[in-house]
Design a protein around this motif. Structure first.
Motif, PDB file in Angstrom:
ATOM      1  N   GLY A  79       0.722  -1.115   0.057  1.00 19.68           N
ATOM      2  CA  GLY A  79       0.070  -0.012  -0.090  1.00 19.68           C
ATOM      3  C   GLY A  79       0.769   1.213   0.039  1.00 19.68           C
ATOM      4  O   GLY A  79       2.162   1.138   0.132  1.00 19.68           O
ATOM      5  N   GLY A  80       0.166   2.516  -0.116  1.00 19.51           N
ATOM      6  CA  GLY A  80       1.066   3.834  -0.066  1.00 19.51           C
ATOM      7  C   GLY A  80       1.387   4.126  -1.841  1.00 19.51           C
ATOM      8  O   GLY A  80       0.779   3.507  -2.641  1.00 19.51           O
ATOM      9  N   ALA A  81       1.766   5.243  -1.746  1.00 17.03           N
ATOM     10  CA  ALA A  81       1.936   5.689  -3.304  1.00 17.03           C
ATOM     11  C   ALA A  81       3.376   5.360  -3.577  1.00 17.03           C
ATOM     12  O   ALA A  81       4.278   5.213  -2.798  1.00 17.03           O
ATOM     13  N   TRP A  82       3.365   5.440  -5.069  1.00 14.66           N
ATOM     14  CA  TRP A  82       4.964   5.551  -5.402  1.00 14.66           C
ATOM     15  C   TRP A  82       5.566   6.721  -5.694  1.00 14.66           C
ATOM     16  O   TRP A  82       4.895   7.696  -5.468  1.00 14.66           O
ATOM     17  N   SER A  83       6.919   6.845  -5.468  1.00 17.54           N
ATOM     18  CA  SER A  83       7.447   8.078  -5.132  1.00 17.54           C
ATOM     19  C   SER A  83       8.087   8.535  -6.488  1.00 17.54           C
ATOM     20  O   SER A  83       8.277   9.773  -6.737  1.00 17.54           O
ATOM     21  N   VAL A  84       8.787   7.536  -7.260  1.00 21.24           N
ATOM     22  CA  VAL A  84       9.706   8.200  -8.374  1.00 21.24           C
ATOM     23  C   VAL A  84       8.931   8.438  -9.720  1.00 21.24           C
ATOM     24  O   VAL A  84       9.173   9.199 -10.209  1.00 21.24           O
TER      25      VAL A  84
END
Length: 206
Positions: A79-84
């Motif tokens: 879960g969570g957002a992708w960063s790059v």
């Protein structure tokens, strides 16, 4: 397929897995082990596929890695957002460069930017399990892992800096704002990033 596109695709596959591997929840052991196996496979076969375009073993392993990297198997327990990716999407939108090229430039810069006492153990695990780094100190292991990522990208003849990729810095304020506006990296990423953080990462790519 042109060698450059094979290289860019391999960088993108690796990045897809890393985006799911570096998440706020890092306790999903089986997902992590699967992710590490896919990343090691990409590292093993990417250059071979470039050097031997007809090599079925190399191509098939890369294609299977690509499937596993984005079929949601590696999101289980995460879960969570992708960063790059959100940052790279803005770069490609403004300068029309190949997605994998932008990721090759950005990923090591992002890793260095988010490295801290909190993230060092996770980055160190990545270095040890994926690249075989043998260093007991987490901070040093993490830094060696970042160097390994840079070296891998360069072994695929990917640019290492934004200047090599043809990305000037005159629009970084606007680009940074857009990266945050069009994603959830400020609220759900592995390390939350505001516009000022994104701009600094872009600047650090030199």
């Amino acid at each position: 397929m042109p060698s450059k596109q094979t290289a860019a695709g391999a960088v993108d596959i690796l990045s897809h897995v890393m985006e799911q591997y570096f998440q706020p929840n890092d306790e999903a052991y089986i997902t992590d082990v699967l992710s590490e196996a896919v990343m090691k496979t990409v590292i093993k076969y990417a250059r071979k596929a470039m050097d031997e375009p007809e090599n079925y073993e190399a191509r098939s392993n890369l294609m299977w890695s690509s499937t596993v990297a984005l079929n949601h198997l590696l999101t289980v327990g995460k879960g969570g957002a992708w960063s790059v990716h959100p940052i790279e999407h803005v770069i490609s939108a403004y300068y029309d460069i190949t997605h994998g090229v932008g990721l090759a430039v950005l990923t090591p810069a992002w890793m260095s930017y988010v490295l801290s006492d909190t993230t060092a153990p996770r980055l160190a695990r990545f270095a040890r399990e994926v690249f075989g780094v043998e260093e007991a100190d987490n901070r040093k292991a993490a830094e060696l892992g970042i160097q390994k990522v840079r070296a891998f990208n360069q072994s695929l003849e990917m640019p290492a800096t934004r200047s090599e990729a043809g990305v000037p810095e005159d629009l970084f304020d606007e680009m940074a704002s857009e990266a945050v506006r069009t994603s959830t990296i400020a609220s759900k990423a592995y390390v939350k990033l505001e516009s000022s953080d994104v701009k600094q990462i872009l600047l650090n790519c030199k």
